[in-house]
Scaffold this active site. Structure first.
Site, PDB file in Angstrom:
ATOM      1  N   GLY A 407       2.688  -5.799  -5.462  1.00 56.96           N
ATOM      2  CA  GLY A 407       1.929  -6.904  -5.593  1.00 56.96           C
ATOM      3  C   GLY A 407       2.371  -7.771  -4.558  1.00 56.96           C
ATOM      4  CB  SER A 408       2.849 -11.185  -3.673  1.00 59.15           C
ATOM      5  OG  SER A 408       1.550 -11.818  -4.346  1.00 59.15           O
ATOM      6  CB  VAL A 409       6.344  -6.940  -2.488  1.00 55.96           C
ATOM      7  CG1 VAL A 409       5.840  -5.452  -2.830  1.00 55.96           C
ATOM      8  CG2 VAL A 409       7.731  -6.900  -1.466  1.00 55.96           C
TER       9      VAL A 409
END
Length: 701
Positions: A407-409
């Site tokens: 995801g956004s990490v």
């Protein structure tokens, strides 16, 4: 005259007789017959035709037959001896040597495993197993009973039936004594040992030390069952202290104290997901013990020695004496105190959040050495394994074997590429709409908004999917693919542990229009938690990714240091780019009472220190529909502490939490990062960061 004539007449007859004899023997016609007519003579010139001559002839024949038989027998014996010596001799000699030879194995000691400061993680303790041959013991106990009853008058003076009954009763008493007294002796020794340990200070090698023997209670009924078993070998009790076992063996007839090496894991479940365990036969089963079994196990020694018929060693007959080579002692990069703290925090976070599981990796930012690698629900190898498995605990190490969509990490990859290639600058302002179409795929932000003025720093501080894809489009697919490879996505790290997954990254040739709409925002690929930590380590280390390692030092059985291969180093982005990205990602942990300049991970901030990091929320795939779920997520956070002088990288993952890690609302792993980073910075007395001048601008009004 008459006398003279008579004398002359006798002389002539004698001469005539002699002449006739010679004439007869010379006669070819009559000589043989006449000789046959002469009286036969024996060996001494005596006659054999007279009285007794037939017997002598029979005896002579028998003597000749006997002589011939003896001669043939001697000939056969000589031939047999020659055959045995020349043909069978080597084999018989070898067989005799085998019957006299005993081969003794000298077991190698399995190497110890310690953490970076020398605290024990696994070591081998010598113990004993109490063993017995039930069938032999039951045959011999009546003789033991007779000896004990020898001074009993009732036995001595009793009838045979009485004596037999007394022997049977005595044997039963002996069996009862074995089953009741042996457990008491062992339990008393264990209690005294535990009491002695309790008086020691819990530091160094005594910290967390457990007694392997206490994991199983010795029950009298179990002893009885084994003594009555139809077997030639039974283990009555394992893991007995050598001195205690020797005393029991000496006191109780037929009980042997066999050598047994016991693998100790003094910290229980702490780091068991990394260390693993060995089987009962001493082979590595899980974790580091399995992946490095040959390194740790060593090589058994052996020697051959000849023994006499009574089992005594014959002096000077030792051959093939090969000493054992003990296994290597290994120092890991793990920090036991940190590992213990992180594991405790993960268990709490899992319970508070209702997550399926929780995991964490802590790396040294400069060396990529693994300082902690923890998972929830780790098994205690010193406990009841079956019971723990039933409770859902496991030996697996999900930080390297269970990839997930980050995801956004993972947006930090897009940020690094954009800065490295001059696509943007940290303070550039972008008009970011609420959604974007990429190759027919419509992507939205996690919150509804119209066109917003976000800086490049703000795009990542606010975690805008749309803004990230806008920058990725400017960067281009080929350059982005190169970045993924450089950061190690889709490749195993090569950590010295088993079952590492490569993760998943589509090959560039297989990308479709929608692929590039997913990858830059951390979807459509999967990474392990260790790989995710490695991405942030590369940024924290000035743009150079170092393959993570867990072995610090290896010393062989003789104490010599064994050189280890240098970890692979990959320059991903420049030092300037890395420094810029670290500064940009401080925005994620920034707080703002108005909310305008606040990042998505403000709860990760640590007072007195600059912290850079990134939150992540990735949808899991619904097994029933094969599509992304709207209720199940992987919640992640990765951060660098401190940002101004990177020392540590902490990566976290929660599998489908229902609440926050402290039980609060929301589903963020940021508070867990705060707890771990705060503890670590405080423990190592890391100097505070210089105060920041003002705030980073994330959004223009």
């Amino acid at each position: 005259m008459n006398q003279s004539n008579s004398r002359a007449s006798r002389i002539r007859r004698k001469a005539s007789s002699n002449t006739q004899f010679h004439n007869d023997t010379a006669d070819p016609k009559n000589g043989l017959n006449r000789i046959a007519d002469k009286p036969a003579t024996g060996p001494a010139g005596g006659s054999t035709t007279g009285p007794g001559g037939g017997q002598r002839r029979i005896m002579l024949g028998r003597l000749r037959i006997l002589s011939a038989g003896v001669f043939l027998l001697c000939l056969m014996v000589i031939a047999r001896m020659a055959w045995v010596q020349l043909v069978w001799g080597p084999d018989l000699s070898s067989l005799a040597a085998e019957q006299r030879t005993r081969i003794y194995t000298d077991p190698a000691r399995r190497g110890a495993i310690t953490d970076r400061s020398g605290q024990q993680l696994a070591y081998t303790m010598q113990a004993r197993s109490l063993t017995v041959s039930p069938n032999v013991l039951r045959r011999e106990l009546p003789y033991v009973a007779k000896q004990q009853l020898a001074s009993d008058e009732n036995y001595v003076q009793g009838s045979e039936e009485t004596r037999n009954q007394m022997i049977e009763a005595k044997v039963a008493d002996i069996m009862t004594e074995y089953s009741e007294e042996i457990p008491k002796i062992i339990e008393k020794a264990r209690t005294e040992k535990q009491a002695a340990k309790a008086t020691k200070t819990v530091t160094g090698s005594t910290k967390g030390l457990k007694d392997a023997a206490k994991k199983s209670e010795v029950k009298p009924e179990d002893i009885v069952a084994k003594l009555k078993a139809d077997s030639n070998y039974e283990v009555l009790v394992r893991n007995v202290d050598p001195d205690v076992a020797a005393g029991i063996s000496e006191k109780y007839y037929g009980i042997a104290a066999d050598l047994q090496d016991v693998r100790q894991y003094p910290n229980g479940a702490v780091a068991s997901n990394v260390i693993g365990k060995i089987s009962q036969d001493g082979q590595g089963q899980f974790g580091f013990e399995s992946a490095n079994d040959s390194l740790l196990s060593g090589i058994n020694g052996r020697k051959s020695i000849e023994v006499s018929t009574d089992g005594q060693a014959i002096p000077g007959t030792v051959t093939d004496d090969v000493p054992a080579t003990n296994g290597a002692n290994v120092t890991l990069t793990l920090d036991l105190d940190l590992q213990t703290y992180v594991q405790q925090q993960l268990e709490q976070a899992k319970a508070n959040s209702g997550a399926k599981s929780a995991s964490a990796v802590v790396l040294d930012a400069k060396t990529a050495q693994v300082m902690a690698m923890a998972t929830s629900d780790s098994i205690d190898p010193m406990g009841d394994i079956k019971k723990q498995l039933e409770q859902g605990k496991e030996f697996g190490n999900s930080t390297i074997s269970a990839p997930f969509e980050p995801g956004s990490v993972a947006k930090i990859i897009t940020a690094a590429g954009a800065i490295e290639n001059g696509v943007t600058s940290p303070d550039e302002v972008h008009t970011v709409p609420g959604s974007i179409d990429m190759a027919g795929v419509n992507v939205k932000d996690a919150w509804d908004h119209g066109p917003a003025q976000y800086t490049t720093t703000g795009i990542f501080g606010k975690s805008s999917n749309v803004g990230t894809l806008m920058l990725a489009e400017k960067l281009g697919e080929d350059k982005f693919d190169q970045l993924l490879t450089g950061f190690g996505v889709g490749r195993a790290t090569g950590i010295e542990l088993p079952s590492e997954s490569e993760g998943l990254l589509p090959q560039r040739a297989q990308w479709s229009g929608g692929t590039f709409a997913n990858l830059p925002i951390g979807q459509g690929m999967s990474v392990t938690l260790l790989q995710m930590a490695g991405i942030y380590q590369a940024i924290a280390n000035g743009g150079e990714r170092i393959a993570p390692r867990i072995i610090s030092e290896v010393r062989d059985g003789h104490g010599a240091v064994v050189a280890q291969p240098e970890p692979e180093r990959t320059r991903v982005v420049s030092e300037e780019t890395a420094r810029t990205v670290v500064n940009m990602f401080r925005a994620v942990t920034q707080s703002d009472s108005s909310g305008l300049q606040q990042g998505t991970g403000s709860q990760a901030a640590v007072k007195g220190y600059q912290i850079a990091g990134k939150t992540g929320t990735a949808q899991q795939v619904d097994a029933a529909t094969g599509a992304y779920s709207h209720s199940k997520y992987w919640i992640t956070f990765a951060g660098i502490a401190p940002a101004d002088d990177p020392r540590f990288v902490v990566a976290l993952m929660l599998d489908n939490p229902q609440r926050g890690v402290h039980g609060e609302g929301g589903q963020s792993a940021a508070p867990l990062f705060h707890d771990i980073a705060s503890w670590l910075l405080n423990r190592d007395n890391v100097p505070p960061s210089p105060p920041m001048e003002g705030q980073l601008v994330l959004q223009m009004q």
